[in-house]
Design a protein around this motif. Structure first.
Motif, mmCIF file in Angstrom:
data_model
loop_
_atom_site.group_PDB
_atom_site.id
_atom_site.type_symbol
_atom_site.label_atom_id
_atom_site.label_comp_id
_atom_site.label_asym_id
_atom_site.label_seq_id
_atom_site.Cartn_x
_atom_site.Cartn_y
_atom_site.Cartn_z
ATOM 1 N N UNK A 138 0.926 -1.238 0.043
ATOM 2 C CA UNK A 138 -0.126 0.097 -0.147
ATOM 3 C C UNK A 138 0.849 1.175 -0.007
ATOM 4 N N UNK A 139 2.208 1.228 -0.453
ATOM 5 C CA UNK A 139 2.959 2.482 -0.589
ATOM 6 C C UNK A 139 3.252 3.048 0.814
ATOM 7 N N UNK A 140 3.377 2.399 1.880
ATOM 8 C CA UNK A 140 3.689 3.113 2.967
ATOM 9 C C UNK A 140 5.329 3.300 3.035
ATOM 10 N N UNK A 141 5.927 4.423 3.433
ATOM 11 C CA UNK A 141 7.135 4.542 3.540
ATOM 12 C C UNK A 141 7.608 4.781 4.834
ATOM 13 N N UNK A 142 8.871 4.334 5.326
ATOM 14 C CA UNK A 142 9.302 4.401 6.773
ATOM 15 C C UNK A 142 10.800 5.086 6.574
ATOM 16 N N UNK A 143 11.017 5.798 7.582
ATOM 17 C CA UNK A 143 12.683 6.234 7.302
ATOM 18 C C UNK A 143 13.529 5.060 7.796
ATOM 19 N N UNK A 144 14.640 5.179 7.802
ATOM 20 C CA UNK A 144 15.882 4.189 8.266
ATOM 21 C C UNK A 144 15.545 4.002 9.860
ATOM 22 N N UNK A 145 14.974 4.909 10.585
ATOM 23 C CA UNK A 145 14.652 4.772 11.963
ATOM 24 C C UNK A 145 13.497 3.819 12.236
ATOM 25 N N UNK A 146 12.648 3.541 11.137
ATOM 26 C CA UNK A 146 11.435 2.910 11.090
ATOM 27 C C UNK A 146 10.146 3.628 11.464
ATOM 28 N N UNK A 147 10.370 5.092 11.453
ATOM 29 C CA UNK A 147 9.264 5.959 11.723
ATOM 30 C C UNK A 147 8.486 6.112 10.539
ATOM 31 N N UNK A 148 7.124 5.976 10.406
ATOM 32 C CA UNK A 148 6.475 6.332 9.308
ATOM 33 C C UNK A 148 6.483 7.691 8.546
ATOM 34 N N UNK A 149 6.940 7.676 7.202
ATOM 35 C CA UNK A 149 7.024 9.085 6.681
ATOM 36 C C UNK A 149 5.812 9.497 5.715
ATOM 37 N N UNK A 150 5.374 8.340 5.005
ATOM 38 C CA UNK A 150 4.048 8.652 4.352
ATOM 39 C C UNK A 150 3.304 7.085 4.050
ATOM 40 N N UNK A 151 2.281 7.303 3.697
ATOM 41 C CA UNK A 151 1.225 6.325 3.204
ATOM 42 C C UNK A 151 0.269 5.824 4.442
ATOM 43 N N UNK A 152 -0.472 5.129 4.224
ATOM 44 C CA UNK A 152 -1.526 4.383 5.240
ATOM 45 C C UNK A 152 -0.814 4.250 6.515
ATOM 46 N N UNK A 153 0.450 3.581 6.673
ATOM 47 C CA UNK A 153 0.852 3.206 8.097
ATOM 48 C C UNK A 153 1.208 4.531 8.922
ATOM 49 N N UNK A 154 0.632 4.277 10.115
ATOM 50 C CA UNK A 154 0.988 5.639 10.966
ATOM 51 C C UNK A 154 1.846 5.071 12.397
ATOM 52 N N UNK A 155 2.025 3.719 12.453
ATOM 53 C CA UNK A 155 2.905 3.454 13.542
ATOM 54 C C UNK A 155 4.135 3.211 13.111
ATOM 55 N N UNK A 156 4.946 3.382 13.910
ATOM 56 C CA UNK A 156 6.523 2.897 13.540
ATOM 57 C C UNK A 156 6.799 1.318 13.636
ATOM 58 N N UNK A 157 7.704 1.171 12.964
ATOM 59 C CA UNK A 157 8.315 -0.402 12.739
ATOM 60 C C UNK A 157 8.635 -0.704 14.246
ATOM 61 N N UNK A 158 8.534 -1.795 14.666
ATOM 62 C CA UNK A 158 8.914 -2.060 15.991
ATOM 63 C C UNK A 158 10.485 -2.421 15.860
ATOM 64 N N UNK A 159 11.171 -2.007 16.824
ATOM 65 C CA UNK A 159 12.768 -2.134 16.934
ATOM 66 C C UNK A 159 13.112 -3.305 17.605
ATOM 67 N N UNK A 160 14.270 -3.858 17.034
ATOM 68 C CA UNK A 160 14.974 -5.281 17.636
ATOM 69 C C UNK A 160 16.104 -4.773 18.119
ATOM 70 N N UNK A 161 16.701 -5.324 19.301
ATOM 71 C CA UNK A 161 17.995 -5.342 19.621
ATOM 72 C C UNK A 161 19.124 -6.159 18.835
ATOM 73 N N UNK A 162 20.058 -5.401 18.561
ATOM 74 C CA UNK A 162 21.229 -6.099 17.871
ATOM 75 C C UNK A 162 22.639 -5.419 18.031
ATOM 76 N N UNK A 163 23.375 -6.033 17.922
ATOM 77 C CA UNK A 163 25.107 -5.530 18.239
ATOM 78 C C UNK A 163 25.863 -6.031 17.155
ATOM 79 N N UNK A 164 27.017 -5.247 17.046
ATOM 80 C CA UNK A 164 28.059 -5.575 16.096
ATOM 81 C C UNK A 164 29.349 -5.914 16.797
ATOM 82 N N UNK A 165 30.027 -7.131 16.368
ATOM 83 C CA UNK A 165 31.090 -7.699 17.054
ATOM 84 C C UNK A 165 31.923 -8.397 15.922
#
Length: 174
Positions: A138-165
């Motif tokens: 449905x053409x929802x667009x999110x920023x790289x932080x998961x926040x909705x930018x445009x489209x019908x989605x108005x909730x952010x994408x849930x975050x997951x914990x990760x780490x670099x090693x």
């Protein structure tokens, strides 16, 4: 007009009569006429369609949105991806080892975050596209932080914990 009856042996027999000879006469108790059958079938179909629409449009039961961070992984101890495979200023689709579709994001070089790849609008799989995350349904667009930018989605994408090693991205906190 053809009348079908079932005999005691279970055989169906039919007789043809003049279409006007039984006009308005109904001799079968408990039988459904065509109009009643169509009304009932239409009602069942409409109810099923309504349930399907409500299920498809269902959102999160979380009234505060999805700001909580969910630990990724749980299925394996191996890396989710290599840091070099995640474009700087972009994202990479991955599986968190527990069957969850996630997006590994490297907004700035060396720093990786992760968000769910499941659109908060209707559950389609969000795909990385250049410097944004796009839902193809449905053409929802999110920023790289998961926040909705445009489209019908108005909730952010849930975050997951990760780490670099050691040049690799792993699930969970460091």
């Amino acid at each position: 007009m053809t009348h079908l009856t079932t005999g005691t042996a279970g055989k169906v027999s039919g007789t043809t009569t003049d279409a006007n000879s039984h006009a308005g006469e109904h001799t079968c108790d408990g039988c459904l006429d065509r109009r009643t059958l169509l009304h009932r079938a239409g009602g069942v179909g409409l109810a099923a369609a309504g349930v399907a629409v409500l299920a498809a449009c269902g959102g999160s039961n979380d009234p505060g949105g999805s700001a909580a961070t969910t630990p990724a992984g749980g299925g394996s101890d191996g890396p989710l991806a290599q840091l070099a495979d995640i474009p700087v200023g972009g994202a990479l689709s991955a599986d968190d080892g527990a069957g969850n579709k996630i997006l590994l994001v490297q907004a700035t070089e060396g720093t990786v975050t992760a968000v769910s790849a499941v659109c908060t609008h209707q559950g389609c799989e969000v795909q990385p596209e250049d410097a944004e995350l796009r839902c193809p349904c449905h053409n929802s667009v999110f920023g790289l932080d998961g926040a909705p930018v445009s489209g019908p989605a108005d909730e952010p994408l849930p975050a997951f914990e990760v780490h670099v090693r050691d040049g690799a991205v792993y699930a969970g906190a460091a």
